[in-house]
Design an enzyme around this catalytic site. Structure first.
Site, PDB file in Angstrom:
ATOM      1  N   GLY A  11       0.743  -0.992   0.237  1.00  0.00           N
ATOM      2  CA  GLY A  11      -0.419  -0.135  -0.251  1.00  0.00           C
ATOM      3  C   GLY A  11       1.087   1.410  -0.351  1.00  0.00           C
ATOM      4  N   ASN A  54      -1.691  -0.541  -4.622  1.00  0.00           N
ATOM      5  CA  ASN A  54      -2.783  -0.173  -3.690  1.00  0.00           C
ATOM      6  C   ASN A  54      -2.363   0.906  -3.498  1.00  0.00           C
ATOM      7  OD1 ASN A  54      -3.483  -1.282  -0.717  1.00  0.00           O
ATOM      8  ND2 ASN A  54      -4.006  -2.332  -1.662  1.00  0.00           N
ATOM      9  N   CYS A  66      -8.682   2.438   6.246  1.00  0.00           N
ATOM     10  CA  CYS A  66      -7.872   3.134   6.463  1.00  0.00           C
ATOM     11  C   CYS A  66      -9.287   3.884   7.688  1.00  0.00           C
ATOM     12  CB  CYS A  66      -7.523   4.365   5.476  1.00  0.00           C
ATOM     13  SG  CYS A  66      -6.402   3.404   4.876  1.00  0.00           S
ATOM     14  N   GLY A 110      -4.410 -15.381   6.701  1.00  0.00           N
ATOM     15  CA  GLY A 110      -4.193 -16.533   6.849  1.00  0.00           C
ATOM     16  C   GLY A 110      -5.259 -17.560   6.670  1.00  0.00           C
TER      17      GLY A 110
HETATM   18  C1  LIG Z   1       1.885  -8.241   6.785  1.00  0.00           C
HETATM   19  C2  LIG Z   1       0.976  -7.535   5.913  1.00  0.00           C
HETATM   20  C3  LIG Z   1       0.934  -6.240   5.197  1.00  0.00           C
HETATM   21  C4  LIG Z   1      -0.480  -6.099   4.705  1.00  0.00           C
HETATM   22  N1  LIG Z   1      -0.748  -4.187   4.203  1.00  0.00           N
HETATM   23  C5  LIG Z   1      -1.677  -4.393   3.435  1.00  0.00           C
HETATM   24  C6  LIG Z   1      -1.838  -3.107   3.010  1.00  0.00           C
HETATM   25  O1  LIG Z   1       0.000  -2.385   2.880  1.00  0.00           O
HETATM   26  N2  LIG Z   1      -2.428  -2.857   2.495  1.00  0.00           N
HETATM   27  C7  LIG Z   1      -3.419  -3.936   1.961  1.00  0.00           C
HETATM   28  O2  LIG Z   1      -4.817  -2.834   1.078  1.00  0.00           O
HETATM   29  N3  LIG Z   1      -3.254  -4.752   2.552  1.00  0.00           N
HETATM   30  C8  LIG Z   1      -3.025  -5.316   3.271  1.00  0.00           C
HETATM   31  N4  LIG Z   1      -2.313  -6.513   3.666  1.00  0.00           N
HETATM   32  C9  LIG Z   1      -3.680  -6.773   3.870  1.00  0.00           C
HETATM   33  C10 LIG Z   1      -3.767  -7.810   2.666  1.00  0.00           C
HETATM   34  O3  LIG Z   1      -3.395  -7.989   1.424  1.00  0.00           O
HETATM   35  C11 LIG Z   1      -4.413  -9.312   2.811  1.00  0.00           C
HETATM   36  O4  LIG Z   1      -5.693  -8.540   2.428  1.00  0.00           O
HETATM   37  C12 LIG Z   1      -4.911 -10.046   3.923  1.00  0.00           C
HETATM   38  O5  LIG Z   1      -3.344 -10.624   4.613  1.00  0.00           O
HETATM   39  C13 LIG Z   1      -5.901 -11.641   3.318  1.00  0.00           C
HETATM   40  O6  LIG Z   1      -5.383 -12.714   3.110  1.00  0.00           O
HETATM   41  P1  LIG Z   1      -4.440 -13.459   3.533  1.00  0.00           P
HETATM   42  O7  LIG Z   1      -5.039 -14.571   4.620  1.00  0.00           O
HETATM   43  O8  LIG Z   1      -4.004 -14.592   1.730  1.00  0.00           O
HETATM   44  O9  LIG Z   1      -2.881 -13.047   4.012  1.00  0.00           O
HETATM   45  C14 LIG Z   1      -1.894  -7.076   4.420  1.00  0.00           C
HETATM   46  C15 LIG Z   1      -1.134  -8.308   5.325  1.00  0.00           C
HETATM   47  C16 LIG Z   1      -0.300  -8.629   5.987  1.00  0.00           C
HETATM   48  C17 LIG Z   1      -0.616  -9.560   6.850  1.00  0.00           C
END
Ligand SMILES: Cc1cc2nc3c(=O)[nH]c(=O)nc-3n(C[C@H](O)[C@H](O)[C@H](O)COP(=O)(O)O)c2cc1C
Length: 321
Positions: free
Chosen positions: A56, A109, A140, A227
């Site tokens: 992001g 993003n 946000c 996760g």
């Molecule tokens: C360490 C970390 C940083 C993340 N940073 C962002 C971000 O900057 N912008 C955003 O829209 N989502 C962010 N997310 C959310 C992920 O893109 C995703 O929507 C969320 O982790 C669920 O998917 P997953 O279970 O496959 O991780 C972040 C997730 C994690 C774990």
């Protein structure tokens, strides 16, 4: 873009369309879990991805929250990174050249604390070579409205969507927060605001406590849960949203395998994003792509598109439980 690699030409057709954007396959990397892609160049073949979604980006650089900002939990992790990033100008001058050289679509993003910030970032990204799409993180807080997250209020979610849409020169994907009582209300609002597609879900708010110190584990106290632990929630929300909007839906949440991705497609997702799995296995997204080819071959699918929303339900409407 969108053409199969020579090796993949003889394989089943995994191409999908996110509005005007054609992806070679439905697998993208989720924002914040894949850096600016370069970090993964020696760990996997980036050129095989359906699309890359980068960390992001805000108007100004952000240092994020103090540590500890990540903790492992049962079947997942909590993070409170605090949206650390280099800011839009450094992103364009330092990161975009490399990203534009990848022969996969790059989706940026973006995040902001006010409508004006979202608008300004979109303006600065307009016309930048290599930017194929914008994903709007609406989790946000709106500082002008007392800190209510844009993504929890339908009117604010629609407003931020339309502000970005007006300035964007590329398709706009709006990423929904699951921390709401009715996700379909927000989904409809962003569709009305002009979104070209919807991605969901972002992280669920959670916390962890250290019994020895009797303190929260995260310095920020609360963080975002991601996760496999969140997959059933994400799947349910994708199912609900895909039923009420007519724009493409992109599924995110705990996807680790091709089987997980296929479940999201049956529930109505046109494409998926791989997030936390990248931390466990940097080749996770490539393995999901391999698994989709294997499945499509075994099932003799002419096109993976035939699976989108193909869920068979016993009763047409889910009942209360
Ligand atoms: C360490 C970390 C940083 C993340 N940073 C962002 C971000 O900057 N912008 C955003 O829209 N989502 C962010 N997310 C959310 C992920 O893109 C995703 O929507 C969320 O982790 C669920 O998917 P997953 O279970 O496959 O991780 C972040 C997730 C994690 C774990």
């Amino acid at each position: 873009m969108g053409d199969l690699t020579p090796k993949e030409k003889s394989l089943p057709d995994l191409r999908v369309n996110i509005g005007s954007l054609e992806l070679a396959n439905p697998v993208m990397t989720a924002s914040g879990t894949f850096g600016y892609a370069k970090e993964f160049e020696n760990l996997m073949n980036l050129h095989r991805l359906g699309a890359v979604i980068v960390k992001g980006i805000s108007l100004h650089p952000r240092v994020g929250n103090p540590p500890p900002r990540i903790v492992e939990t049962a079947c997942g992790m909590l993070n409170a990174i605090g949206l650390q990033n280099v800011g839009v100008d450094r992103f364009i001058s330092e990161k975009m050249k490399y990203l534009a050289g990848l022969d996969v679509p790059v989706i940026v993003n973006i995040l902001g604390d006010s409508l004006a910030e979202y608008e300004e970032i979109t303006k600065r990204l307009a016309g930048v070579p290599g930017v194929a799409g914008i994903e709007v993180n609406i989790s946000c807080p709106n500082v002008k409205k007392g800190g209510v997250a844009f993504g929890t209020d339908p009117a604010m979610a629609a407003a931020v969507t339309s502000v970005v849409k007006k300035k964007a020169k590329v398709p706009v994907m709006v990423k929904l927060s699951p921390n709401v009582s009715d996700i379909t209300v927000i989904a409809r609002a962003v569709e009305d605001g002009g979104a070209d597609s919807i991605s969901l879900i972002n992280t669920l708010i959670g916390m962890a406590i250290d019994l020895k110190t009797k303190r929260p584990v995260l310095a920020n106290v609360i963080g975002g849960l991601s996760g496999p632990a969140i997959k059933p929630v994400a799947l349910r929300m994708v199912y609900q949203v895909a039923k009420v909007v007519s724009i493409p839906v992109i599924g995110i949440g705990g996807i680790e395998s091709a089987e997980d991705a296929l479940e999201f497609m049956l529930a109505g997702a046109t494409a998926v994003q791989i997030g936390t799995a990248n931390f466990v296995n940097p080749r996770a997204s490539e393995e999901v792509i391999d698994g989709l080819y294997a499945y499509a071959t075994a099932e003799k699918l002419t096109s993976i598109r035939s699976l989108i929303g193909a869920l068979q339900t016993i009763s047409p409407q889910p009942q209360a439980f």
